[in-house]
Design a protein around this motif. Structure first.
Motif, PDB file in Angstrom:
ATOM      1  N   ALA A  14       0.835  -1.205   0.000  1.00  0.00           N
ATOM      2  CA  ALA A  14       0.000   0.000   0.000  1.00  0.00           C
ATOM      3  C   ALA A  14       0.870   1.255   0.000  1.00  0.00           C
ATOM      4  CB  ALA A  14      -0.943  -0.002   1.205  1.00  0.00           C
ATOM      5  N   LEU A  15       1.916   1.227   0.785  1.00  0.00           N
ATOM      6  CA  LEU A  15       2.820   2.373   0.830  1.00  0.00           C
ATOM      7  C   LEU A  15       3.478   2.595  -0.531  1.00  0.00           C
ATOM      8  CD1 LEU A  15       4.044   4.632   2.520  1.00  0.00           C
ATOM      9  CD2 LEU A  15       5.805   3.006   3.267  1.00  0.00           C
ATOM     10  N   ASP A  16       3.934   1.519  -1.156  1.00  0.00           N
ATOM     11  CA  ASP A  16       4.514   1.621  -2.501  1.00  0.00           C
ATOM     12  C   ASP A  16       3.521   2.269  -3.474  1.00  0.00           C
ATOM     13  OD1 ASP A  16       6.862   0.346  -1.707  1.00  0.00           O
ATOM     14  OD2 ASP A  16       6.286  -1.600  -2.547  1.00  0.00           O
ATOM     15  N   ASP A  17       2.288   1.788  -3.446  1.00  0.00           N
ATOM     16  CA  ASP A  17       1.269   2.324  -4.359  1.00  0.00           C
ATOM     17  C   ASP A  17       0.971   3.789  -4.072  1.00  0.00           C
ATOM     18  OD1 ASP A  17       0.895   0.039  -5.938  1.00  0.00           O
ATOM     19  OD2 ASP A  17      -0.509  -0.823  -4.484  1.00  0.00           O
ATOM     20  N   LEU A  18       0.877   4.163  -2.818  1.00  0.00           N
ATOM     21  CA  LEU A  18       0.590   5.555  -2.475  1.00  0.00           C
ATOM     22  C   LEU A  18       1.737   6.488  -2.865  1.00  0.00           C
ATOM     23  CD1 LEU A  18      -1.168   4.996   0.946  1.00  0.00           C
ATOM     24  CD2 LEU A  18      -2.235   5.879  -1.161  1.00  0.00           C
ATOM     25  N   LEU A  47      -0.983   9.674 -16.967  1.00  0.00           N
ATOM     26  CA  LEU A  47      -0.615   9.853 -15.557  1.00  0.00           C
ATOM     27  C   LEU A  47      -1.851   9.765 -14.664  1.00  0.00           C
ATOM     28  CD1 LEU A  47       1.975  12.743 -15.950  1.00  0.00           C
ATOM     29  CD2 LEU A  47       2.453  10.411 -15.160  1.00  0.00           C
ATOM     30  N   PHE A  48      -2.960  10.314 -15.143  1.00  0.00           N
ATOM     31  CA  PHE A  48      -4.209  10.259 -14.382  1.00  0.00           C
ATOM     32  C   PHE A  48      -4.660   8.807 -14.194  1.00  0.00           C
ATOM     33  CE2 PHE A  48      -8.920  10.251 -14.424  1.00  0.00           C
ATOM     34  CZ  PHE A  48      -9.126  10.831 -13.186  1.00  0.00           C
ATOM     35  N   VAL A  49      -4.660   8.041 -15.266  1.00  0.00           N
ATOM     36  CA  VAL A  49      -5.054   6.635 -15.180  1.00  0.00           C
ATOM     37  C   VAL A  49      -4.094   5.884 -14.240  1.00  0.00           C
ATOM     38  CG1 VAL A  49      -5.212   4.467 -16.481  1.00  0.00           C
ATOM     39  CG2 VAL A  49      -6.268   6.553 -17.383  1.00  0.00           C
ATOM     40  N   VAL A  53      -5.374   3.952 -10.896  1.00  0.00           N
ATOM     41  CA  VAL A  53      -5.119   2.513 -10.749  1.00  0.00           C
ATOM     42  C   VAL A  53      -4.281   2.251  -9.498  1.00  0.00           C
ATOM     43  CG1 VAL A  53      -3.912   0.527 -11.771  1.00  0.00           C
ATOM     44  CG2 VAL A  53      -5.403   1.956 -13.187  1.00  0.00           C
ATOM     45  N   SER A  54      -3.213   3.011  -9.303  1.00  0.00           N
ATOM     46  CA  SER A  54      -2.362   2.819  -8.125  1.00  0.00           C
ATOM     47  C   SER A  54      -3.129   3.090  -6.842  1.00  0.00           C
ATOM     48  CB  SER A  54      -1.138   3.726  -8.194  1.00  0.00           C
ATOM     49  OG  SER A  54      -0.328   3.367  -9.273  1.00  0.00           O
ATOM     50  N   TYR A  55      -3.934   4.132  -6.847  1.00  0.00           N
ATOM     51  CA  TYR A  55      -4.746   4.459  -5.671  1.00  0.00           C
ATOM     52  C   TYR A  55      -5.736   3.331  -5.392  1.00  0.00           C
ATOM     53  CZ  TYR A  55      -7.530   7.163  -2.395  1.00  0.00           C
ATOM     54  OH  TYR A  55      -8.178   7.599  -1.263  1.00  0.00           O
ATOM     55  N   GLY A  56      -6.387   2.844  -6.428  1.00  0.00           N
ATOM     56  CA  GLY A  56      -7.376   1.789  -6.265  1.00  0.00           C
ATOM     57  C   GLY A  56      -6.798   0.500  -5.722  1.00  0.00           C
ATOM     58  N   ARG A 103     -12.459   4.716 -10.725  1.00  0.00           N
ATOM     59  CA  ARG A 103     -11.730   3.476 -10.994  1.00  0.00           C
ATOM     60  C   ARG A 103     -12.684   2.351 -11.352  1.00  0.00           C
ATOM     61  NH1 ARG A 103     -11.452  -1.425  -9.193  1.00  0.00           N
ATOM     62  NH2 ARG A 103      -9.520  -2.550  -9.330  1.00  0.00           N
ATOM     63  N   ASP A 104     -13.721   2.191 -10.538  1.00  0.00           N
ATOM     64  CA  ASP A 104     -14.621   1.056 -10.688  1.00  0.00           C
ATOM     65  C   ASP A 104     -15.528   1.138 -11.913  1.00  0.00           C
ATOM     66  OD1 ASP A 104     -13.503   0.030  -8.391  1.00  0.00           O
ATOM     67  OD2 ASP A 104     -15.225   0.518  -7.108  1.00  0.00           O
ATOM     68  N   THR A 105     -15.857   2.335 -12.355  1.00  0.00           N
ATOM     69  CA  THR A 105     -16.814   2.458 -13.463  1.00  0.00           C
ATOM     70  C   THR A 105     -16.176   2.716 -14.816  1.00  0.00           C
ATOM     71  OG1 THR A 105     -17.151   4.816 -13.065  1.00  0.00           O
ATOM     72  CG2 THR A 105     -18.672   3.279 -11.960  1.00  0.00           C
ATOM     73  N   SER A 106     -14.981   3.314 -14.830  1.00  0.00           N
ATOM     74  CA  SER A 106     -14.438   3.674 -16.142  1.00  0.00           C
ATOM     75  C   SER A 106     -12.966   3.382 -16.350  1.00  0.00           C
ATOM     76  CB  SER A 106     -14.708   5.150 -16.433  1.00  0.00           C
ATOM     77  OG  SER A 106     -14.079   5.968 -15.479  1.00  0.00           O
ATOM     78  N   ILE A 107     -12.178   3.311 -15.313  1.00  0.00           N
ATOM     79  CA  ILE A 107     -10.744   3.091 -15.496  1.00  0.00           C
ATOM     80  C   ILE A 107     -10.433   1.593 -15.501  1.00  0.00           C
ATOM     81  CG2 ILE A 107      -8.430   3.525 -14.591  1.00  0.00           C
ATOM     82  CD1 ILE A 107      -9.748   6.073 -15.643  1.00  0.00           C
ATOM     83  N   ALA A 108     -10.875   0.866 -14.485  1.00  0.00           N
ATOM     84  CA  ALA A 108     -10.597  -0.567 -14.410  1.00  0.00           C
ATOM     85  C   ALA A 108     -11.690  -1.406 -15.055  1.00  0.00           C
ATOM     86  CB  ALA A 108     -10.414  -0.987 -12.948  1.00  0.00           C
TER      87      ALA A 108
END
Length: 173
Positions: A14-18, A47-49, A53-56, A103-108
């Motif tokens: 989680a720390l890596d992703d954040l 970068l936004f995507v 993704v990383s946040y999710g 994330r849930d509706t349009s990115i992933a």
């Protein structure tokens, strides 16, 4: 390895992703959003995507190396995630929900409501919205604030669990 060590690994992921989230946001602030279909816009959207993704990843269940620990680690980390979000002020808590919904509706995933296609005059040519439209700089600044809060909390949890999960310390006094 034991349950505490696997939980520590999940916190570390989680720390890596954040940390990646923060870096993507910092890079976005250095760029103009750009006009649609330009190189600037493509980089900004990428970068936004990456940020979303990383946040999710922090807020989804992951597998442990030893599957027998998955449920216990997922439960512990799930409770910790809920606590982190509840400790945010109302604005940041709502912003968190927006990121996860994006994330849930349009990115992933590709949920129909993310594009809301409309067909006029029984035409097969749909008109819809762009679900990938990235956040403005003011929202990215808000994302950095949220991510920094979470980094601090995850770092504290990592230290707390590390003291219990491992007999050797990294740093000595």
């Amino acid at each position: 390895m034991n349950q505490s060590q696997y939980y520590h690994d999940r916190i570390t992921m989680a720390l890596d992703d954040l940390l990646r989230c923060r870096r993507y946001c910092e890079m976005m602030l250095k760029l103009p959003i750009g006009k649609a279909f330009t190189n600037e816009r493509t980089i900004y959207e990428s970068l936004f995507v990456s940020f979303v993704v990383s946040y999710g990843r922090v807020f989804t269940t992951s597998n442990t190396v030893d599957r027998s620990f998955k449920e216990s680690v997922s439960n512990d980390f799930g409770q910790f995630r809920q606590t982190m979000i509840k400790k945010q002020d109302t604005v940041l808590e709502k912003f968190h929900k927006r990121i996860i919904e994006k994330r849930d509706t349009s990115i992933a995933h590709s949920d129909g409501k993310s594009r809301n296609y409309q067909h006029y005059g029984d035409s097969p040519l749909p008109c819809g919205s762009n679900p990938f439209y990235p956040y403005e700089h003011t929202e990215i600044e808000q994302a950095i604030k949220l991510v920094n809060n979470l980094i601090s909390m995850v770092g504290d949890e990592q230290i707390r669990v590390g003291k219990v999960a491992f007999s050797k310390t990294i740093f000595s006094n």
